[in-house]
Each structure stands twice: as C-alpha cells, then as structure tokens.
Design an enzyme around this catalytic site. Sequence first.
Site, PDB file in Angstrom:
ATOM      1  CG  ASP A 403      18.779 -35.002   8.036  1.00  0.00           C
ATOM      2  OD1 ASP A 403      19.426 -35.030   6.938  1.00  0.00           O
ATOM      3  OD2 ASP A 403      18.840 -36.061   8.786  1.00  0.00           O
ATOM      4  CG  ASP A 486      13.743 -35.078 -11.642  1.00  0.00           C
ATOM      5  OD1 ASP A 486      13.500 -34.960 -13.121  1.00  0.00           O
ATOM      6  OD2 ASP A 486      14.582 -35.909 -11.256  1.00  0.00           O
ATOM      7  CD  GLU A 491       9.610 -41.803 -11.501  1.00  0.00           C
ATOM      8  OE1 GLU A 491      10.621 -42.597 -12.000  1.00  0.00           O
ATOM      9  OE2 GLU A 491       9.642 -40.905 -10.717  1.00  0.00           O
ATOM     10  CG  HIS A 513      13.518 -40.170 -11.835  1.00  0.00           C
ATOM     11  ND1 HIS A 513      12.684 -41.401 -11.239  1.00  0.00           N
ATOM     12  CD2 HIS A 513      14.769 -40.080 -10.879  1.00  0.00           C
ATOM     13  CE1 HIS A 513      13.657 -41.789  -9.881  1.00  0.00           C
ATOM     14  NE2 HIS A 513      14.695 -40.794 -10.174  1.00  0.00           N
ATOM     15  N   GLY A 516      19.687 -37.109 -11.589  1.00  0.00           N
ATOM     16  CA  GLY A 516      21.063 -37.549 -11.706  1.00  0.00           C
ATOM     17  C   GLY A 516      21.607 -37.795 -13.242  1.00  0.00           C
TER      18      GLY A 516
END
Length: 630
Positions: A403, A486, A491, A513, A516
């Site tokens: 990170d 995903d 899109e 996608h 979530g």
Amino acid sequence: MITTKRNYVFDFDSTLTRVEALDVLAEITLKNNPKKEEIIQEIIDITNLGIDGEISFTESLERRIKLLNANKADLAKLVSDLKMQVSSSIERNKEFFQNYADDIYVISCGFKEFIDPIVKEYNIPSERVYANTFEFATDGKIIGFDANNPLSQHNGKIKCLKDMQLDGEIQVIGDGYSDYVTREAGVADKFFAYTENVSRNKTTENADHITPNLDEFLYINDLTRNISYPKNRIKILLLENVHPDAFKKLSTDGFSVETVSKSLSEDELIEKIKDVHVLGIRSKTNVTRKVVEAAERLMVVSAFCIGTKQIDLEACKENGVVVFNAPYSNTRSVVELAIGEIIMLMRSVFQRSTEIHNGQWQKTADGSREVRGKKLGIVGYGNIGKQLSILAEALGMDVYYYDVEDTLALGNATKVSKLSDLLAISDVVTLHIDDNSANKNFIGETEISQMKDGAHLVNLSRGFVVDIPALVASLKSGKLAGAAVDVYPEEPRKNGEFHTELQGLPNVILTPHVGGSTEEAQRDIADFVPGKIMAYINSGNTVDAVNFPNIRLPRQVNAHRFLHIHKNVPGIMAKINKILAKYDLNITGQYLSTDPKVGYVITDLDKEYNKEVLDKLRNVEGTIKFRVLY
C-alpha cells in the site's frame, strides 16, 4: 402577513391521529374474540364506505357500533392508545396549536368521549370540539349514539359548520370525502386533503391543496411551524435500481422520492435534475460539472457504492453540493467474492464446471491446488484489503500486502515495501485500489512479467487499473494460470449485451461488477447512505462527506440554525458575525470547518429573529449556498 381572520377546522381520525379510533377500539373489545380479524376487517370496510360516501354515515356508524360490542370501561384504554397514535407532523407542530388556539376547531364524525382528552393536550378545549356522543346502557355498554346530532347524519359536517357561523375564511383539513363536501357545499373556503396517514382518490382529486403533512399546510399559510421547509417539497431522485429500502427510509422521513431503474446520460440527467434537491446514484451515472451547474436546487449527491470517480467532486464543492458514499457497507460482500474466486481459480473449478456443462468428464488433479500455505498478495490494504487479509489467513494462506500509505498490519500479514517484490512472491495477487486516475493500467505488461509463473490475478477494484490486452496475452501464453475479473475499463449503463477480450479464455472467471452486489450489502448501503442524507438535510451534519468539510453538530433544541456555505476567502466570517451582531441576534452555538476551497459555518440562534437578516446573509460576498433550519 395574515390580514384576514382564518378559522382552521380539523378532522380527527386519520388526520390528527394516524388511525381510525373505532378500529382501535375494535382491537381492544375483540381481543379474545375468535373471529376478531374477520370482524375488524368488516369494520374497516364499513368505515371506508362511509368515508368515501358509498353508504350514509348514519348507516356506517350504526353497523360499526353493533359490531364493536364495546363498553364505557374500554374508553380509557382507547384514549391511552390514541395518545400514542397522534400524527407525527401534528406532534412536532404543537406550537401552532398553542399560538392559534382561538382559531382552531375539530369537527369529527367520531366521538367526544375519546376526542376531547386527546386534543386537550393540544390546547383545543371541549367547546371547540364538535363530534358525536355515545349512548350507554346502565351497565356501561355502548348501545348507540345521539341520533339528533347532525354529525351522526349524512353530510352532517356541512350543517355543523354552517350552524357555527364562523367569521372570516374557513379552511378545512381532513382525509375524507365528508371533509371535502364542506368545500363543495360552499360552507368552507378552502379544503386541504390531508394525506400523511391515508390518501383517498375521491378526496384528493378535487382538493384545493394536497398536504402530505401539517408542515405543508403551515408552509402554504405561512404559519408557525417546526421546520422551515416541508420535507415533502424536497425532491430526491434515486437512479440505477437503488435498493427499495432507501426509498422506504427516505419516504418515511417525509421526502418526495422518485426512483429510476437505470442510469441516465448527461443530457437526460440535466433535464431530469432541474428541480431535484438530492441525487442518488451507483457507479454508472456520471455527475459532470455540466450536470451540477444545471441543477440549481441540488444540495446532495449520494453514491450508493464505494467509488466516487463518476462524480465531479470539485464541481460539487464549488457549487455547495455535499457528496456522500458508502465506504464500508459492501466490503464484506467484496471480500467473500474474492475468497471464493481465489479458491475456484486455485482449484480450476470454473474450467471443470464448463467441461461438465459441455458434456465432458475430465477428472484430474492437474492445476488444482489448495490455498493453504500459498502466498496471497493484496494490493491496497484499505477496508476491503484488511478484511480479506483476516479471512485469507484463517484459511491458512500467508498474507502479504502493498500500500502507498503506511498502514498497520492485521494478524500475521507482512507489509512489502515494493510492488515488484509482492508480485514476485505471490501465488495469487488481488487488487483493491482506489479510483485515482493515476492508477490507470497500474497492472500492465511490466507488472505481469514480474509475477510468478502460474500465478493468478483477481481484480475486484476498478476496471481501468488492469491493462486488459496485457492480461489477455499473459493468459494465452500461460504466464498466468488464471484470472477473475469483476470490473472493466468500459461498462454498459444498463443490462444487456457486453463484449470483452477476456471472453472464452480458460480458467478466467468473469462477473458483471457484482463484487458488492449482495442483498445484505445493498440493504446496508440503503440504510447507511439515506442516514447521511437525512443527517445533512435535517440538521446540517457533514460527517463522512467525501468533498466537504466534516462537521458533527449537536442536536438542535429550541433554536434556529443558519447554514452558510462560502468560498474560503479572508473576511467572510467577520462579515457574517457583523450582520448577526447588527440585528442583535443571540448566538447559542457556532461551528466552522474549512478546506482550501470552501468554508462551512453553522450558527444556532434563539427562536426570534428579524427576517431581514436572511437576505443579508445570502448576499454576503462569496456565499455559495445558505439555508435555514428550525
């Protein structure tokens, strides 16, 4: 300013209270009756027939009392229950009933025995209540009503109101047809169809005004009220099939909510958003500067997802539009999909499943490995990365992460200082990085070449962070053993046909996608985001705003609240406070937060103030938006 005397005549059932009192009485008296539900439904049906004028009210009353089998002793419990069922907007505007006590009346086809105790608490004395009265047997059983009372008869409210001979304008507020006919007969000057608790077509279609709550009625008449602007006038537009719980939560709080199942193009959105105060979107709708500048009333944009790249945050800030998102609500859903895909890739489950679907039996252990003991490289150790770290470690994986921020490792996870080092040691690399434009092609040909031969790549973050042609080439060459994707660089805005270079490749899991998109996550988002919207609209709180100074405000009690959004330039606070001082306003609290571009100051004041001060504050140089809450 009101110059003509006005008389405000309220209905009781389903107006002052949320319920029909005789229906509540039925619940009490029929508690132990085996046919309770059947009888109550019959009473409700008879009530509605009478309200809509399908049968005479006298007949409606006689039939209901006969079915009730009630006693005088039951009325105390009824009154107690009704006190808990006063309409919400009536409760919060108690001050109106106190200030205009001499002008308020209740005319109801209900009964004084239970109406008087309820309205007494709202400063309406018994002599201003016109209603029926029960007749009792010697043992207290309710056996009938005073048949000579005009309110027990058909169109009784017309005769009652006429006999009262009130001076000045007469406004009738009620939910039923018997309220409307007073206007039709000419004994009332205006009729307000009250729809907070029930909406009846026969009542609303000819009303002078439809009032979803008392706030709207008071706003129209410019009367004392608890809130400055009725919530039903605040329009919320929810796009992209946001979970229905969001609609329910916002509607229940009093807002006018419209839903659209798809995303809108820029031109469509500009046309649609002109009178919208709050916009709710997911990931496919782009809120551009052009859209923001066309939306004169817009106060909030809410992303019912994590990402906000689709929103021009700077344009929103410059126009005083606060942006919220849902940074935590779907993290678990994304993590679970990542875990599932890691296992399926390592076991080649997708390939074996496809073979069976195509009628082939290929039982083999080749290319099928356990995840236990394998190295998982997490790129992006934020909310999702950290949860994934914990679950992967519980499966026996050795977790490494990279990170750009200095983040604390959870469990036994190991931080790696260079991306190339993480790629070189990982059996599976999973991406969970943000939508910063600098992350475009974050994983490209060079990065893929640094990965272990036979490794797997999982991307549940942003479509543009992976160079798709480079990924395709590595999968075809065998450099990578598999991938799960995903998200995609481009899109579609709605469900339908879709093409990607990754289609048809072995051991490649492609999903639209949905990282979530679980019922639980969408429910959580539909709870979290509306909560942020309501906190800002109702009180001014900007906690968790993406683009705005964050202020957590104390609860507003017996005070006006001025919300002032302005450019962050020297001298504005001095100008604001100079105006407040000029008008001798007593400040009970003041809260300020700024960022390099905007300042947000909230001032709480004593109840009374000179209305001229509002124009003065709106006209302070540098003001972006100003509104009042009280």
